[in-house]
Design a protein around this motif. Structure first.
Motif, PDB file in Angstrom:
ATOM      1  N   LYS A   1       9.187  -4.958   1.947  1.00  0.00           N
ATOM      2  CA  LYS A   1       8.572  -5.560   0.728  1.00  0.00           C
ATOM      3  C   LYS A   1       7.061  -5.104   0.722  1.00  0.00           C
ATOM      4  O   LYS A   1       6.554  -4.799  -0.274  1.00  0.00           O
ATOM      5  N   LEU A   2       6.440  -5.620   1.891  1.00  0.00           N
ATOM      6  CA  LEU A   2       4.923  -5.383   2.198  1.00  0.00           C
ATOM      7  C   LEU A   2       4.490  -3.978   2.139  1.00  0.00           C
ATOM      8  O   LEU A   2       3.611  -3.667   1.405  1.00  0.00           O
ATOM      9  N   ILE A   3       5.437  -2.977   2.534  1.00  0.00           N
ATOM     10  CA  ILE A   3       5.202  -1.532   2.527  1.00  0.00           C
ATOM     11  C   ILE A   3       5.000  -0.943   1.051  1.00  0.00           C
ATOM     12  O   ILE A   3       4.341  -0.368   0.651  1.00  0.00           O
ATOM     13  N   HIS A   4       6.152  -1.507   0.114  1.00  0.00           N
ATOM     14  CA  HIS A   4       6.268  -1.294  -1.045  1.00  0.00           C
ATOM     15  C   HIS A   4       5.086  -1.733  -1.910  1.00  0.00           C
ATOM     16  O   HIS A   4       4.538  -0.916  -2.671  1.00  0.00           O
ATOM     17  N   ILE A   5       4.780  -2.880  -1.643  1.00  0.00           N
ATOM     18  CA  ILE A   5       3.488  -3.519  -2.349  1.00  0.00           C
ATOM     19  C   ILE A   5       2.344  -2.557  -2.105  1.00  0.00           C
ATOM     20  O   ILE A   5       1.573  -2.326  -2.876  1.00  0.00           O
ATOM     21  N   LEU A   6       2.108  -2.433  -0.965  1.00  0.00           N
ATOM     22  CA  LEU A   6       0.954  -1.305  -0.465  1.00  0.00           C
ATOM     23  C   LEU A   6       0.906  -0.259  -0.984  1.00  0.00           C
ATOM     24  O   LEU A   6      -0.087   0.328  -1.511  1.00  0.00           O
ATOM     25  N   THR A   7       1.988   0.417  -1.079  1.00  0.00           N
ATOM     26  CA  THR A   7       2.368   1.524  -1.906  1.00  0.00           C
ATOM     27  C   THR A   7       1.819   1.829  -3.355  1.00  0.00           C
ATOM     28  O   THR A   7       1.043   2.334  -3.708  1.00  0.00           O
ATOM     29  N   VAL A   8       2.042   0.636  -4.145  1.00  0.00           N
ATOM     30  CA  VAL A   8       1.726   0.294  -5.460  1.00  0.00           C
ATOM     31  C   VAL A   8       0.210   0.180  -5.519  1.00  0.00           C
ATOM     32  O   VAL A   8      -0.421   0.738  -6.126  1.00  0.00           O
ATOM     33  N   ILE A   9      -0.328  -0.542  -4.426  1.00  0.00           N
ATOM     34  CA  ILE A   9      -1.630  -0.754  -4.579  1.00  0.00           C
ATOM     35  C   ILE A   9      -2.195   0.491  -4.456  1.00  0.00           C
ATOM     36  O   ILE A   9      -3.575   0.853  -4.766  1.00  0.00           O
ATOM     37  N   PHE A  10      -2.181   1.466  -3.316  1.00  0.00           N
ATOM     38  CA  PHE A  10      -2.611   2.505  -3.342  1.00  0.00           C
ATOM     39  C   PHE A  10      -2.589   3.588  -4.607  1.00  0.00           C
ATOM     40  O   PHE A  10      -3.301   4.320  -4.794  1.00  0.00           O
ATOM     41  N   ILE A  11      -1.396   3.250  -5.096  1.00  0.00           N
ATOM     42  CA  ILE A  11      -1.293   4.272  -6.400  1.00  0.00           C
ATOM     43  C   ILE A  11      -2.405   3.653  -7.548  1.00  0.00           C
ATOM     44  O   ILE A  11      -2.879   4.567  -8.156  1.00  0.00           O
ATOM     45  N   ILE A  12      -2.374   2.480  -7.450  1.00  0.00           N
ATOM     46  CA  ILE A  12      -3.555   1.857  -8.413  1.00  0.00           C
ATOM     47  C   ILE A  12      -4.890   2.426  -8.122  1.00  0.00           C
ATOM     48  O   ILE A  12      -5.779   2.608  -9.073  1.00  0.00           O
ATOM     49  N   GLY A  13      -5.009   2.561  -6.760  1.00  0.00           N
ATOM     50  CA  GLY A  13      -6.594   3.122  -6.436  1.00  0.00           C
ATOM     51  C   GLY A  13      -6.648   4.533  -6.724  1.00  0.00           C
ATOM     52  O   GLY A  13      -7.744   4.894  -7.315  1.00  0.00           O
ATOM     53  N   THR A  14      -5.522   5.385  -6.814  1.00  0.00           N
ATOM     54  CA  THR A  14      -5.336   6.695  -7.086  1.00  0.00           C
ATOM     55  C   THR A  14      -5.694   6.839  -8.662  1.00  0.00           C
ATOM     56  O   THR A  14      -6.964   7.373  -9.283  1.00  0.00           O
TER      57      THR A  14
END
Length: 131
Positions: free
Chosen positions: A101-114
């Motif tokens: 779950k944490l890795i999926h949350i971080l992935t979304v956060i990185f997409i937000i940065g993009t």
């Protein structure tokens, strides 16, 4: 659009603070001792350098929002930052393949940065086409 650039700066500040906490959060005082001397040093050097990068980007976003928004160099810088976050997102799938779950949350956060760093540039393109 300058609000978005300030938001980009805040985003990077949060990541700088997050990375400052790596030693404690990931128990590096014990875990890194398991690595070879060079690898232990490289890990810490890379982390310090990424902290510097995040602080530098945050400073530029806070100090020069209009220049970032209104110049070709500023737009190139913002797109470079957006690409940084896109590459970081892709690396999630290469190096952190765990279904967490944490890795999926971080992935979304990185997409937000993009998206966040690309928004002012795309808004400029849209504004120029409508004029």
């Amino acid at each position: 659009m300058t609000f978005i650039i300030y938001l980009c700066g805040f985003y990077c500040l949060v990541f700088a603070v997050f990375h400052i906490g790596f030693w404690k959060r990931f128990n590096w005082d014990k875990d890194l001792k398991k690595l070879l001397f060079a690898n232990r040093g490289i890990m810490q050097i890379l982390n310090v350098q990424i902290i510097y990068y995040f602080l530098a980007v945050a400073f530029l976003c806070f100090a020069f929002p209009y220049e970032l928004q209104d110049t070709k160099l500023g737009n190139a810088f913002l797109l470079s930052c957006s690409l940084f976050w896109l590459i970081r997102t892709v690396q999630q799938f290469i190096f952190l393949k765990a279904n967490s779950k944490l890795i999926h949350i971080l992935t979304v956060i990185f997409i937000i940065g993009t998206i966040l760093f690309a928004l002012p540039v795309f808004q400029n393109v849209i504004d120029k086409q409508s004029n």
